[in-house]
Design an enzyme around this catalytic site. Structure first.
Site, mmCIF file in Angstrom:
data_model
loop_
_atom_site.group_PDB
_atom_site.id
_atom_site.type_symbol
_atom_site.label_atom_id
_atom_site.label_comp_id
_atom_site.label_asym_id
_atom_site.label_seq_id
_atom_site.Cartn_x
_atom_site.Cartn_y
_atom_site.Cartn_z
ATOM 1 N N ASP A 96 0.815 -1.207 0.000
ATOM 2 C CA ASP A 96 0.000 0.000 0.000
ATOM 3 C C ASP A 96 0.850 1.259 0.000
ATOM 4 O O ASP A 96 1.417 1.625 1.026
ATOM 5 C CB ASP A 96 -0.911 -0.015 1.223
ATOM 6 C CG ASP A 96 -1.905 1.126 1.235
ATOM 7 O OD1 ASP A 96 -2.093 1.763 0.180
ATOM 8 O OD2 ASP A 96 -2.498 1.377 2.298
ATOM 9 N N ASP A 324 -1.753 5.095 -5.866
ATOM 10 C CA ASP A 324 -2.008 4.243 -4.708
ATOM 11 C C ASP A 324 -2.158 2.785 -5.129
ATOM 12 O O ASP A 324 -3.099 2.412 -5.816
ATOM 13 C CB ASP A 324 -3.284 4.708 -4.002
ATOM 14 C CG ASP A 324 -3.541 3.962 -2.710
ATOM 15 O OD1 ASP A 324 -2.651 3.210 -2.269
ATOM 16 O OD2 ASP A 324 -4.630 4.115 -2.133
#
Length: 448
Positions: A96, A324
């Site tokens: 992440d 992201d």
């Protein structure tokens, strides 16, 4: 603080094999990033605000990890395989770039027969597990995420407690701790790193981290810009740069790709001349995120009428666009999304499916049997580079013979737009934090 969806889709993605390489001059460690799929949802992670990263020593070694797609458990993420503790316990973590904290599901059990193998980190089974004290400087790096009662002045040895919450009410909390992480290399060597800081989550609740979108995951590996992230902690030893490829889930057999921590000298021969760069922008209000600047959006080389202010970061830190890996779909500010959606609806002439697909505004029936061609999408970025994803990155199969536009409007007015992991597939992305730039290329992902 801003929340981003770990939304996911129902498609199968390849599972790559954990591998590692070590050479005499440069070390390479390969960890799997697993892509997991499920139906779209709006469960959200609440992204942390990191602190300015510390000085990084400029080493030229490289940590290289296999990137794996993890359709086996049915979510929408890519995972990394990480071995923690003494003896090492293998765990799978969501990769992440939109958060800093590394945390794993933990258990303090002594008789652990009730736990399935590799489902959680067994802290009592590791001789090197060490929870930080609440008054240590390392604990202060958690701000604003320490537990409200992290320092109990009535006890001399109060552990450093953390609490990390998410927009849908999901929560992970436990001890901010220190451990040894281990990588096995293909030359039968083991590389170990001591003093690795992570959250040992004893209490994890809520749909974002216990629901279907988290199936198969044992925690989250934060790759953000803050000092407690995975890329920052290992960056102190390997350099202030990392890169990855998220391979196309439709390819068969599945190619191997890698997360690389550090600056690799010979990994992408011929790629450097083909790589494009755009500046990484800073947002003091949300310093975790990797912001990029979008100047214009084109559909079939026609510039859309989107006000440039839609992409800008305002004085309150709202807006902007981030890269992201922990979000599946691409989420765009409402004005930009509506312009893109309208442009595609005008150009896509295929019939709609019999039933609407929940979570998507444009879906088509592709049962005609002919190869489907969609309008070309491109993003002109600050610095003059152009990001041109293939159509498989923004039109995806959501059910048999039905394909949908893999974008959604951002559901927070103040939140940034998000280039999710589907849109990133098949590209090498290089996050160069020393030069504050993001490189991207269609070359250099697949390794023979």
């Amino acid at each position: 603080m801003f929340s981003l969806s770990l939304s996911s889709l129902s498609f199968l993605l390849p599972i790559l094999i954990y591998a590692a390489v070590a050479t005499a001059s440069t070390q390479f460690i390969k960890l799997p990033l697993l892509h997991k799929t499920q139906h779209p949802n709006q469960n959200s992670f609440s992204r942390s605000h990191p602190h300015p990263h510390p000085h990084h020593h400029r080493h030229r070694q490289t940590l290289k990890s296999p990137v794996i797609s993890g359709a086996f458990a049915g979510s929408g993420q890519y995972f990394i395989s990480l071995h923690i503790g003494s003896p090492p316990q293998p765990l799978l973590l969501v990769a992440d770039t939109g958060s800093d904290l590394i945390w794993v599901k933990c258990s303090a059990c002594r008789n652990c027969s009730l736990h399935s193998p590799r489902s959680t980190f067994l802290s009592r089974h590791s001789s090197s597990f060490y929870p930080h004290h609440c008054f240590q400087s390392t604990c202060r790096n958690l701000v604003p995420h320490p537990h409200p009662n992290t320092c109990n002045h009535t006890k001399l040895h109060s552990p450093c407690r953390y609490e990390y919450s998410y927009a849908d009410g999901s929560l992970t909390s436990g001890f901010f701790s220190q451990e040894i992480i281990t990588f096995n290399t293909t030359t039968a060597q083991q590389l170990q790193f001591k003093d690795f800081n992570f959250g040992c989550g004893f209490h994890n609740s809520g749909p974002s981290i216990t629901g279907g979108s988290f199936n198969g995951a044992n925690g989250v590996m934060g790759l953000g810009r803050g000092p407690i992230s995975f890329s920052s902690q290992l960056g102190r030893r390997f350099g202030n740069k990392f890169s990855y490829c998220l391979m196309d889930y439709t390819l068969s057999p599945p190619p191997t790709s890698f997360l690389v921590i550090g600056s690799e000298q010979n990994d992408v021969v011929g790629v450097n001349s083909k790589i494009n760069f755009t500046p990484l922008l800073m947002n003091p209000i949300s310093p975790t995120f990797y912001y990029i600047g979008i100047k214009s959006v084109y559909v079939d080389d026609v510039k859309l009428r989107i006000n440039p202010s839609v992409w800008s970061i305002d004085e309150l830190g709202n807006g902007g666009t981030i890269i992201d890996s922990g979000t599946t779909l691409t989420l765009l500010a409402e004005p930009a999304y509506r312009e893109i959606l309208t442009a595609f609806k005008r150009r896509v002439k295929l019939p709609s499916p019999a039933e609407p697909i929940l979570g998507f505004d444009l879906c088509v029936n592709v049962s005609g049997g002919l190869s489907t061609s969609y309008p070309k999408l491109s993003f002109e970025l600050v610095g003059g580079s152009v990001f041109r994803p293939p159509q498989g990155n923004y039109f995806i199969e959501t059910s048999d013979l039905v394909e949908c536009l893999a974008m959604q409007p951002i559901n927070q007015e103040s939140g940034p737009s998000v280039i999710g992991n589907l849109m990133q597939q098949g590209f090498l992305f290089e996050f160069d934090r020393d030069r504050s730039r993001l490189g991207f290329s269609r070359h250099g992902c697949a390794i023979p």
